[in-house]
Design a protein around this motif. Structure first.
Motif, mmCIF file in Angstrom:
data_model
loop_
_atom_site.group_PDB
_atom_site.id
_atom_site.type_symbol
_atom_site.label_atom_id
_atom_site.label_comp_id
_atom_site.label_asym_id
_atom_site.label_seq_id
_atom_site.Cartn_x
_atom_site.Cartn_y
_atom_site.Cartn_z
ATOM 1 N N THR A 1 6.650 4.169 -12.939
ATOM 2 C CA THR A 1 6.262 5.212 -11.973
ATOM 3 C C THR A 1 4.858 4.977 -11.427
ATOM 4 O O THR A 1 4.339 5.823 -10.701
ATOM 5 N N ALA A 2 4.248 3.839 -11.757
ATOM 6 C CA ALA A 2 2.846 3.614 -11.395
ATOM 7 C C ALA A 2 2.627 3.652 -9.895
ATOM 8 O O ALA A 2 1.654 4.259 -9.409
ATOM 9 N N GLN A 3 3.516 2.994 -9.119
ATOM 10 C CA GLN A 3 3.319 2.960 -7.664
ATOM 11 C C GLN A 3 3.440 4.356 -7.057
ATOM 12 O O GLN A 3 2.654 4.727 -6.177
ATOM 13 N N GLU A 4 4.410 5.133 -7.526
ATOM 14 C CA GLU A 4 4.579 6.487 -6.998
ATOM 15 C C GLU A 4 3.392 7.374 -7.377
ATOM 16 O O GLU A 4 2.882 8.149 -6.554
ATOM 17 N N VAL A 5 2.901 7.244 -8.616
ATOM 18 C CA VAL A 5 1.740 8.030 -9.047
ATOM 19 C C VAL A 5 0.515 7.652 -8.233
ATOM 20 O O VAL A 5 -0.265 8.510 -7.813
ATOM 21 N N ALA A 6 0.332 6.340 -7.980
ATOM 22 C CA ALA A 6 -0.806 5.890 -7.179
ATOM 23 C C ALA A 6 -0.729 6.465 -5.770
ATOM 24 O O ALA A 6 -1.744 6.887 -5.199
ATOM 25 N N ARG A 7 0.496 6.474 -5.181
ATOM 26 C CA ARG A 7 0.656 7.010 -3.823
ATOM 27 C C ARG A 7 0.339 8.509 -3.802
ATOM 28 O O ARG A 7 -0.367 8.994 -2.909
ATOM 29 N N VAL A 8 0.842 9.240 -4.793
ATOM 30 C CA VAL A 8 0.594 10.686 -4.856
ATOM 31 C C VAL A 8 -0.893 10.960 -5.063
ATOM 32 O O VAL A 8 -1.477 11.841 -4.425
ATOM 33 N N ALA A 9 -1.516 10.186 -5.962
ATOM 34 C CA ALA A 9 -2.939 10.384 -6.236
ATOM 35 C C ALA A 9 -3.780 10.115 -5.000
ATOM 36 O O ALA A 9 -4.752 10.834 -4.718
ATOM 37 N N GLN A 10 -3.426 9.073 -4.237
ATOM 38 C CA GLN A 10 -4.183 8.751 -3.025
ATOM 39 C C GLN A 10 -4.116 9.873 -2.002
ATOM 40 O O GLN A 10 -5.041 10.061 -1.196
ATOM 41 N N GLY A 11 -3.056 10.654 -2.053
ATOM 42 C CA GLY A 11 -2.901 11.750 -1.093
ATOM 43 C C GLY A 11 -3.607 13.032 -1.483
ATOM 44 O O GLY A 11 -3.603 14.003 -0.711
ATOM 45 N N VAL A 12 -4.223 13.069 -2.648
ATOM 46 C CA VAL A 12 -4.941 14.280 -3.089
ATOM 47 C C VAL A 12 -6.282 14.356 -2.376
ATOM 48 O O VAL A 12 -7.065 13.395 -2.406
ATOM 49 N N PRO A 13 -6.584 15.461 -1.684
ATOM 50 C CA PRO A 13 -7.898 15.591 -1.035
ATOM 51 C C PRO A 13 -9.021 15.435 -2.057
ATOM 52 O O PRO A 13 -8.969 16.002 -3.152
ATOM 53 N N GLY A 14 -10.033 14.648 -1.697
ATOM 54 C CA GLY A 14 -11.138 14.410 -2.607
ATOM 55 C C GLY A 14 -11.036 13.097 -3.346
ATOM 56 O O GLY A 14 -11.990 12.695 -4.013
ATOM 57 N N VAL A 15 -9.880 12.401 -3.249
ATOM 58 C CA VAL A 15 -9.723 11.085 -3.858
ATOM 59 C C VAL A 15 -9.979 10.042 -2.784
ATOM 60 O O VAL A 15 -9.269 9.978 -1.777
ATOM 61 N N ALA A 16 -11.007 9.207 -2.991
ATOM 62 C CA ALA A 16 -11.390 8.218 -1.974
ATOM 63 C C ALA A 16 -10.562 6.950 -2.076
ATOM 64 O O ALA A 16 -10.251 6.328 -1.046
#
Length: 708
Positions: free
Chosen positions: A429-444
């Motif tokens: 699930t690493a790629q999906e988690v990375a994609r979701v995390a990148q979409g969180v406001p405040g994550v550069a």
């Protein structure tokens, strides 16, 4: 002859006690200077074991050969970094890698997008513990001073920890010296004697030495964790509370010297009269502090037993060593104002407090109503308090190197650079988690940690490192890692990655530790504050043998606590310019203010009860107020002054705690104990002792007149 033998026996006993305690003090004394050797200031080690950041730390250990804490060396030239600046930073990085404790080799300096800054990430071996401070000092020595418009600062988690350790290692000397001077000056003013101040100060010093032995041994053997904050509080608490107990005992002893020829007889009577109140007061503080063992934070659990040991040692010394010293000193201890055995009525010796007592008697109901309304109005200021975890730039009262460096990072890089959030998730699930995390406001930015990665960007096409089926992702935050914005981002990030099915994601890192610490502090307040109130109520009920009086006393102290928070909120915001308070502040302020504030009500009401048995309740209230007014006010001033000594430390959280306790104790002493409590007790009359027999005792003529 019998009288002579008795006098010599009493003298020999007093000499033996004094010599015994001097031996104990001589053995224990050196330990007070060794507490810093067993103190730890690693916030991560104080987290609850079930916190998400703690689980993340455990998972992180599998992804690195050596766990590290990063130091961030930042170079800034507003006119633009030059080639010479880059060469200097590169040469520094090579020298940093040679420092023992640095995990090298180091990547090249990372330039900022605006071309005005360079950053070197220096991972420091976590196994070095508080030796991190030594490593940071060497990094700062290598980087050198600012030169030709180029500024150099060492920041990051390691830089912050080094600055904290530097502050806490300075606690022993300056804080102890300031505390001693404050207590000495007040004792000289109170007693106006060149002799008497020696006795309470010597006893308080012995108490501190005795407490230091037990704290040192327990911390050395890892039974408790000692940090710099607990160490500083121990110092002011022992000297403040010890001087309070000494003032109460000495005042009662002086009173009895007017009634007895022999100092031994006067001390025996004084001890019997004062000891129950002193023991009840100490027990209240000890039990309240031990309630901190219910905390989920190791830092809070550490403070509880450390401070409780200090109070227990103080009680033991003040009820044995100090009485022996006073007996040996006799009447000459009070020179030049020696009390004579003239049978003087002590209630006539305190003119101002007799006048205050008569004022309370004449205007009891208006007095308690007006004081209650005034305190209630002060509680409105609580809305201005705001509980927030102080950021790195807000933690110190002075601008440190780590603060300056963090400001540079915030100006030229994503502010979370060097302290990323770490996400541990399943490989599938690493790629999906990375994609979701990148979409969180405040994550550069989000990147996987690859094989052989230490710091800096990964090499192209480097496969992620997999440990037990998990992958580690690093999320760089847009806000400084110790800011409110970063904490909101961590909460949003956790919520987002937890929703990915089957990911079993865990989010940790520097900011996550702050988030979990704040949540644990909120939980601790909700659990510990009610327990402390119940415990104090039980102790008061046993001491006063009543139910109404304890309820009234607790209600007045809680009102005083809220009024103190409201007043302090205005002081912190508009006088000191502090941005807020630490998450632990309300709980610490409550425990100390309520436990110490109730002391003065115990001193007052235990004497009021004693006088009420002889005189009736209302005359007993007035007599108790008149005879204890001076000593309790002096004790409150001493305790307030000793806690205000915390203001000499350049840490906002300790300055705030010191100011809060000082303000709260003065409110308790001057307003609550002097006006509110006596007025309430006088207005209620004998029923204040319900359901004891004293509440049904025959009324005095004064009380009967009041009833009519």
């Amino acid at each position: 002859m019998a009288g002579g033998r008795g006098r010599w026996t009493a003298t020999l006993i007093a000499v033996a006690v004094v010599l015994g305690w001097l031996v104990v003090g001589g053995i224990a004394g050196p330990y007070s200077g060794k507490l810093g050797e067993v103190a730890t200031n690693d916030n991560a080690s104080f987290l609850p074991t079930d916190a998400e950041a703690t689980r993340a730390q455990e998972l992180a250990a599998g992804f690195v050969d050596e766990p590290t804490t990063p130091a961030l060396v930042v170079y800034e030239r507003p006119a633009g970094i030059t080639e010479a600046d880059t060469q200097r930073a590169t040469a520094d990085a090579a020298r940093f890698a040679q420092v023992p404790g640095v995990v090298g080799p180091l990547p090249p300096p990372i330039p900022s997008q605006d071309g005005q800054a360079l950053q070197v990430v220096v991972p420091i071996d976590d196994s070095e513990g508080e030796e991190i401070s030594r490593v940071v000092d060497e990094l700062r020595a290598i980087a050198g001073d600012d030169r030709d418009g180029l500024t150099v600062d060492v920041a990051g988690p390691a830089g912050l920890l080094a600055d904290l350790i530097e502050v806490f290692t300075a606690i022993d000397g300056p804080l102890l010296l300031v505390t001693l001077v404050v207590v000495l000056v007040i004792l000289l003013v109170v007693y106006r004697s060149p002799v008497l101040w020696i006795f309470p100060l010597l006893a308080a010093g012995t108490s501190y030495a005795l407490a230091s032995v037990f704290v040192y041994l327990l911390a050395r053997d890892d039974v408790i964790k000692l940090n710099g904050q607990a160490q500083g509080i121990l110092t002011v608490l022992v000297f403040g509370a010890g001087t309070d107990y000494a003032l109460l005992l000495i005042a009662r002893y002086r009173e009895e010297l007017h009634r007895h020829e022999r100092p031994w007889d006067a001390m025996r009577t004084a001890w019997k009269g004062a000891a129950p109140a002193i023991v009840a007061s100490g027990a209240t503080v000890i039990v309240s502090l031990l309630c901190l063992l219910l905390s989920s934070l190791n830092s809070n659990r550490a403070l509880g037993p450390v401070a409780a040991i200090g109070i227990a040692a103080t009680l033991l010394v003040m009820l044995t060593f100090l009485p022996a010293l006073l007996v040996l000193g006799g009447r000459w201890a009070f020179w030049p104002r020696r009390p004579e055995a003239d049978r003087a009525d002590p209630h006539t010796e305190h003119g101002i407090w007799s006048r205050i007592a008569r004022f309370v008697a004449r205007r009891a109901r208006p007095v308690w109503i007006v004081t209650t309304v005034a305190l209630a109005l002060l509680t409105v200021g609580v809305t201005q308090l705001g509980a927030t975890t102080l950021g790195q730039s807000d933690l110190f009262t002075e601008r440190t190197d780590s603060v300056a460096g963090q400001e540079v990072i915030a100006r030229h890089y994503p502010a979370g650079t060097g302290s990323p959030a770490t996400i541990f998730t399943r490989q599938e699930t690493a790629q999906e988690v990375a994609r979701v995390a990148q979409g969180v406001p405040g994550v550069a930015a989000v990147r996987p940690v690859g094989q052989g990665d230490r710091t800096g960007p990964p090499a192209p096409d480097t496969p992620p490192k997999v440990v037990d089926g998990r992958v580690q992702l690093e999320a760089t935050l847009a806000d400084p890692p110790d800011s409110d914005g970063a904490e909101r981002t961590i909460r949003d990030l956790r919520e987002a990655v937890h929703r990915v099915p089957g990911s079993d994601s865990v989010v940790g890192g520097f900011t996550a530790i702050n988030v979990d610490t704040s949540d644990a502090s909120t939980r601790d307040r909700n659990v510990i504050i009610p327990v402390v109130l119940v415990v104090i109520a039980v102790i008061l009920a046993l001491l006063l043998r009543a139910l109404v009086a304890p309820v009234l006393l607790i209600a007045t102290v809680v009102l005083s606590f809220l009024a103190t928070l409201g007043l302090c909120a205005l002081i912190f915001r508009y006088l000191f310019g502090f941005p807020g308070v630490d998450a632990s502040f309300p709980l610490f302020a409550f425990v100390f203010l309520v436990a110490l504030g109730i002391d003065y009500n115990i001193f007052l009401m235990s004497r009021v009860r004693e006088e009420s048995v002889r005189r009736g309740t209302r005359p007993g209230v007035l007599a108790g107020l008149a005879v204890t007014g001076g000593v309790i006010t002096s004790a409150g001033i001493v305790l307030a002054a000793t806690f205000s000594a915390l203001a000499v430390l350049p840490l906002v959280v300790l300055v705030e705690l010191g100011v809060a306790v000082a303000v709260g104790v003065l409110l308790d002493t001057i307003v609550v104990r002097s006006l509110l409590v006596p007025a309430l007790a006088y207005d209620i009359g004998p029923k204040v002792w319900w359901p004891s027999r004293l509440s049904r005792a025959a009324r005095t003529p004064t009380e009967a007149g009041d009833a009519r």
